[in-house]
Design an enzyme around this catalytic site. Structure first.
Site, PDB file in Angstrom:
ATOM      1  CB  CYS A  68      -0.909   0.031   1.223  1.00 11.12           C
ATOM      2  SG  CYS A  68      -2.040  -1.343   1.315  1.00 11.12           S
ATOM      3  CB  THR A  69       4.014   2.076   1.796  1.00 13.13           C
ATOM      4  OG1 THR A  69       3.456   1.788   3.078  1.00 13.13           O
ATOM      5  CG2 THR A  69       4.970   3.252   1.905  1.00 13.13           C
TER       6      THR A  69
END
Ligand code: BEZ
Length: 210
Positions: free
Chosen positions: A45-46
């Protein structure tokens, strides 16, 4: 029942990193992409959020607003944003919805209990100015999305909304397109006066209209 293409994207109100959002008002008269993330402070997600921040000018060029969602609270998103900027070199420049009560996640069917009953999958919804859903894509938590592909589909959606054409396999902006079968040769002569190539009566290739 799961949301389907052509359905009105459900409206909602939610907290975000850019304040309280009323979704349809926030979309306004343009296009929007709503996409979910399984959880804050997670590696894939980062990378995705950094990439969408980097690509924001490409979305803007197409008149598209982007908005993310993660089931964690906005207070966590704000702390995570510092890590995104530090590790990805792009600061979060679009709203990230907080959804600890899973109101939006449930409304949009972003939790797939047989995959994981608490975290969202990686859902993508492309929404047109009429607020109808034009594209849905679902990826598992373990696979980061390809946002160039999402831009490519947006190019196709915007072109085919305006002209009676469809885009072939792996098409990219500027490449030849296909005259839709519903257009007769007689009508095609008016719409595409520069002409086209007939490969089969149902497969007519034409330069991309502007
Ligand atoms: C990730 O973003 O890295 C991730 C999130 C949930 C499950 C697996 C991976």
């Amino acid at each position: 029942m799961a949301l389907q293409l052509g359905d009105i994207a459900p409206d909602f109100e939610s907290d975000s990193t850019e304040g309280h959002i009323r979704f349809h008002d926030w979309i306004g008269n343009g296009w929007a992409v709503l996409f979910s993330h399984p959880k804050d402070f997670t590696p894939v997600c980062t990378t995705e959020l950094g990439e969408v921040a980097r690509l924001k000018p490409e979305f803007e060029k197409r008149g598209v607003k982007v908005i993310g969602l993660s089931v964690d609270p906005v207070s966590d998103h704000k702390k995570w944003a510092a890590d995104i900027e530090e590790t990805q070199g792009s600061a979060l420049n679009f709203p990230l919805l907080g959804d600890p009560e899973r109101k939006v996640s449930d409304l949009y069917g972003m939790i797939h209990p047989n995959a994981n009953d608490t975290l969202t999958v990686r859902s993508v919804f492309v929404i047109a100015p009429d607020k109808k859903i034009k594209l849905t894509i679902t990826y598992p938590a373990s696979t980061g999305r390809n946002f160039d592909e999402i831009l490519r589909v947006i190019d196709s959606l915007q072109l085919t909304a305006k002209h009676q054409v469809a885009t072939p396999v792996n098409w990219k902006r500027g490449e030849d397109v296909i005259i839709v079968p519903a257009v007769s040769d007689e009508d095609a002569k008016k719409k595409f006066p520069q002409g086209w190539k007939t490969v089969k009566p149902y497969l007519r290739i034409v330069k991309q209209p502007q």
